[in-house]
Write a protein that holds these residues in place. Structure first.
Motif, short mmCIF file in Angstrom:
data_model
loop_
_atom_site.label_atom_id
_atom_site.label_comp_id
_atom_site.label_asym_id
_atom_site.label_seq_id
_atom_site.Cartn_x
_atom_site.Cartn_y
_atom_site.Cartn_z
N HIS A 185 0.84 -1.19 0.00
CA HIS A 185 0.00 0.00 0.00
C HIS A 185 0.87 1.24 0.00
CE1 HIS A 185 0.84 0.33 4.35
NE2 HIS A 185 0.66 -0.97 4.37
N GLY A 186 0.30 2.33 -0.44
CA GLY A 186 1.03 3.59 -0.51
C GLY A 186 0.10 4.74 -0.19
N ALA A 187 0.21 5.83 -0.96
CA ALA A 187 -0.62 7.00 -0.74
C ALA A 187 -1.98 6.83 -1.43
CB ALA A 187 0.09 8.24 -1.27
N ASP A 188 -2.98 7.52 -0.89
CA ASP A 188 -4.30 7.51 -1.53
C ASP A 188 -4.19 8.01 -2.96
OD1 ASP A 188 -5.38 6.66 0.83
OD2 ASP A 188 -6.25 8.59 1.39
N LYS A 237 -5.79 7.27 -7.38
CA LYS A 237 -6.11 6.35 -8.46
C LYS A 237 -7.24 5.39 -8.06
CE LYS A 237 -1.53 6.54 -10.57
NZ LYS A 237 -0.34 5.78 -11.05
N GLY A 238 -8.25 5.94 -7.38
CA GLY A 238 -9.41 5.14 -7.04
C GLY A 238 -9.23 4.20 -5.88
N VAL A 239 -8.17 4.36 -5.08
CA VAL A 239 -7.93 3.51 -3.92
C VAL A 239 -7.61 4.40 -2.72
CG1 VAL A 239 -6.52 1.68 -2.92
CG2 VAL A 239 -7.03 1.65 -5.37
N TYR A 240 -8.34 4.16 -1.62
CA TYR A 240 -8.16 4.95 -0.41
C TYR A 240 -7.96 3.99 0.77
CZ TYR A 240 -10.04 8.47 -3.52
OH TYR A 240 -10.24 9.30 -4.59
N TYR A 241 -6.92 4.27 1.57
CA TYR A 241 -6.51 3.34 2.61
C TYR A 241 -7.06 3.76 3.97
CZ TYR A 241 -3.33 1.86 -1.03
OH TYR A 241 -2.82 1.41 -2.23
N PRO A 291 -3.66 -1.84 6.44
CA PRO A 291 -4.96 -1.19 6.27
C PRO A 291 -5.87 -1.98 5.34
CG PRO A 291 -3.41 -0.24 4.72
CD PRO A 291 -2.66 -1.31 5.49
N ALA A 292 -7.11 -1.56 5.26
CA ALA A 292 -8.01 -2.00 4.20
C ALA A 292 -8.01 -0.94 3.11
CB ALA A 292 -9.42 -2.20 4.75
N ALA A 293 -8.33 -1.35 1.88
CA ALA A 293 -8.36 -0.43 0.74
C ALA A 293 -9.80 -0.26 0.26
CB ALA A 293 -7.48 -0.95 -0.38
N PHE A 294 -10.19 0.98 -0.04
CA PHE A 294 -11.56 1.32 -0.42
C PHE A 294 -11.59 2.01 -1.77
CE2 PHE A 294 -11.74 0.68 4.04
CZ PHE A 294 -13.05 0.39 4.39
N ARG A 295 -12.65 1.80 -2.51
CA ARG A 295 -12.87 2.54 -3.75
C ARG A 295 -13.43 3.93 -3.48
NH1 ARG A 295 -16.72 -0.14 -7.70
NH2 ARG A 295 -15.93 1.52 -9.04
#
Length: 266
Positions: free
Chosen positions: A101-104, A106-110, A230-234
């Protein structure tokens, strides 16, 4: 043949996700059901049980948090390497406990830290090993999960990363599954096990019928910090609300109670 097997496996997980996505479309249109993808074969955190279906610590925690927000959850299982891709590609709403995981963007939010692994070294007490720091691992054989050399901080990585030819130090043994790790330890193929204590307790109980897992063990807490995923969200707004629900689960004790369900002997 190997390439065909790999292609078939890739198609298999994609078909599962697509099937789940299609089944959820009507409910998701109303905004009340979410498709969440979990890693395959990571008991007791996430795994498939013939009686319970997709289950584990992550599944129960995710369901509890989403219920607080008024959502139901449909699950799908995929390899670790496909979790983020499922969210970024629109095949899932959420990916649980992503390892890369990295920074929020491109359609992915941590989310905030969702799942925590507290890794320790474990040895049989009869060996009377003197393990007080990571340096004391030198000269002792140990088993660790695949790519574990990069998950335990810079000092461990510097000591145990593969050399330019891909070879590891002689006392370092990594396995594709944590069940195999535990089997190596109980069969005395290695002196030490590096593993999360909850995972160790789970497999200690599960392997008791086939291996002598009753021997007393010593726990060596030599790693400076836990590993948190973390979990990843759209959807960013959903991520923000999930973080609030997660904090509530921790405050009221539900988070700890869910963990306790899966902590067997140890």
């Amino acid at each position: 043949m190997k390439a065909r097997v790999q292609i078939a496996a890739a198609r298999g997980w994609a078909a599962i996700l697509l099937g789940g996505l299609l089944a959820c479309q009507a409910a998701r249109a109303s905004g009340r059901e979410l498709l969440v993808v979990f890693s395959s074969g990571r008991p007791p955190f996430s795994f498939h049980d013939d009686k319970s279906g997709d289950t584990g610590i992550e599944v129960d925690l995710m369901r509890a948090a989403l219920q607080r927000l008024g959502y139901s959850m449909k699950t799908a299982i995929a390899p670790n390497s496909r979790l983020l891709l499922a969210v970024a590609g629109g095949q899932a709403d959420i990916a649980s406990a992503v390892h890369e995981h990295g920074a929020d963007g491109k359609g992915v939010y941590y989310s905030d830290g969702f799942i925590e692994y507290h890794n320790i070294a474990i040895g049989k007490r009869e060996r009377r090993l003197d393990i007080r720091s990571q340096r004391d691992l030198d000269g002792h054989s140990f088993a660790i999960w695949q790519h574990g050399w990069q998950d335990l901080g810079p000092a461990f990585q510097a000591a145990y990363q593969p050399d330019p030819s891909g070879r590891f130090r002689g006392n370092y043994h990594e396995t594709a599954s944590q069940e195999n790790q535990c089997r190596m330890f109980w069969a005395d193929r290695v002196e030490l096990l590096i593993i999360d204590r909850t995972v160790f307790s789970w497999f200690r109980d599960k392997l008791a019928a086939s291996l002598p897992t009753g021997a007393a063990v010593s726990y060596y807490d030599i790693f400076p910090q836990s590993t948190v995923f973390p979990a990843a969200f759209r959807d960013k707004a959903l991520r923000d609300r999930f973080n609030q629900a997660l904090r509530q689960l921790r405050r009221n004790g539900d988070y700890q109670r869910i963990l306790a369900r899966y902590r067997l002997g140890g």
